[in-house]
Design an enzyme around this catalytic site. Sequence first.
Site, PDB file in Angstrom:
ATOM      1  CG  HIS A 142      -1.698   1.240   1.431  1.00  0.00           C
ATOM      2  ND1 HIS A 142      -2.821   1.531   0.698  1.00  0.00           N
ATOM      3  CD2 HIS A 142      -1.519   2.278   2.291  1.00  0.00           C
ATOM      4  CE1 HIS A 142      -3.313   2.695   1.094  1.00  0.00           C
ATOM      5  NE2 HIS A 142      -2.533   3.173   2.054  1.00  0.00           N
ATOM      6  CG  HIS A 197       0.416   6.463   0.493  1.00  0.00           C
ATOM      7  ND1 HIS A 197      -0.469   7.525   0.525  1.00  0.00           N
ATOM      8  CD2 HIS A 197      -0.140   5.486   1.277  1.00  0.00           C
ATOM      9  CE1 HIS A 197      -1.501   7.225   1.282  1.00  0.00           C
ATOM     10  NE2 HIS A 197      -1.337   5.992   1.749  1.00  0.00           N
ATOM     11  CD  GLU A 215      -4.991   5.937   2.482  1.00  0.00           C
ATOM     12  OE1 GLU A 215      -5.031   5.100   1.570  1.00  0.00           O
ATOM     13  OE2 GLU A 215      -4.058   6.008   3.302  1.00  0.00           O
ATOM     14  CB  SER A 270      -2.207  -0.237  -2.848  1.00  0.00           C
ATOM     15  OG  SER A 270      -3.166   0.244  -1.919  1.00  0.00           O
TER      16      SER A 270
END
Length: 511
Positions: free
Chosen positions: A334, A339, A379, A398
């Site tokens: 993730h 990110h 997110e 992700s």
Amino acid sequence: MAASMNGTAKPLFRKSYSIEYGYKPRKRTLIADAEFDREQHDVEQHKHQPINYDGETKEECTYTILVTIKNKKSASILNLISVFNRDGLNVQHMETRPTASSPTKTESPIGLDVFMEVICTDKVMDDLKRDLFQSDSKFIVKNIKTHAPVSNKESNKINHENGTTDIIWFPMSIWELDRCHHLHTDYQPDMDSRHPGFSDKAYRARREHIAGVAFSFRHGDAIPKVEYTPDEIKTWGLIYRQLSKLYPTAACKQHIHVLEILEKEGGFSEKVIPQLEDVSRFMRKRSGFQLRPCAGLLSARDFLASLAFRVFQCTQYIRHPSSPLHSPEPDVVHELLGHVPLLSDPNFAQFSQDIGLASLGVSDDDIVKLSTLYWFTIEFGLCRENGQIKAYGAGLLSSFGELQHALSPTPQIKPFEPETTVIQEYQDEDYQQIYFLAETFEDAKEKLRIYAKSLKRPYELVYDAHTQSLRILDNIKVIHDLSTKLKLDMDVLEHALDRLHTNGINFKIIS
């Protein structure tokens, strides 16, 4: 953690955020943790009402204490604990580390620094100070201070409608992020029976080992390497291949562009899990962001505060191999695939930092709202690109399944407006049913800045990139110094524009 040090059991340290204490066993989210923090804070506020001492009412305050134990023998540590064993004193946080420097250049560092945050009245603190200073020289008291008022630039007073005042500490420099590591759990699998690794003792032990690497990290250290196992690399490779098939049509252009560079220069491939130190070095060159290892999901306030200094708190463990395409909490997949590419883009990096700056010193309610905004943007955010909808949220980039879901006709798409976004209910059990669409990152940044001005804070803050610290704009001199610097910067820009005009170069400002 509970302890019975005087014959009666009482809470000594702040309760963990776990099912045992009422934390719901759902997918770990920043919003849920922010809400839980707010509820726990309300409980603490109720418990720590003014009390009566010798006929006089006294307020309880939070104190920061740093004590050095001259040697690390267990007897010395127990003696220190016994000094803190007294009625009316509540230890909120405690951590230890080897003493930074030894008494002389020839001696080895055999001491231990003990950092504590405690809640008590002035009278209890006076008694504690006396006992510490009158001890038999086993301890060196380096620092005892309260969480200071605004004038000392270390905290923020929030006035509530009922007239009470909260003092909210936040870091003033990147070095103080060493204090922003309050975990909701040390590691997740043993806290939730639905976690894929709950019954896998080997996986839980592996997670605990990797978490230990993060606990010992301090700002300025090189991020320790993790030697990933063949099975962990296999899980990473499977996810990498699946997501790579979707990125060309689903991911925003900034994500695709930076990921291509990472594959050429940063060691990204399906065959190896990149090391955080290498990735952090890459990010610093491109956007000024850097990674800091953390052992799990931090408190919302600590996590957001780190963004203000362009620091992203990053996990190093990987999800359980039985569930490669989904993880109930952030993992290295993730972080690195979701990110890192966009945090390496200057425009998106600024948007992330602005959310962090907006969080400093605000109320618990505002932390919940900013966590919600973070959830639906960084997110799970969508953006428009050449008339098409693309994903920029790390939770989408992700997650193989949710990335497809978000770009399907199924969910509802709303325009990104912070005032609406911060009150939107979120989904933490399944895919989101509502997503927010930003027209451009520049538009999202401007809307965020306008929203941040509505948050209640008695002063403005500015980030100094040279010193990686904050300045509170609370007096004329500080504001004058900043305006002088801005004027010099504007003079340089005006001179550059004049030079272009003199050279006959046509130009236009692109917003």
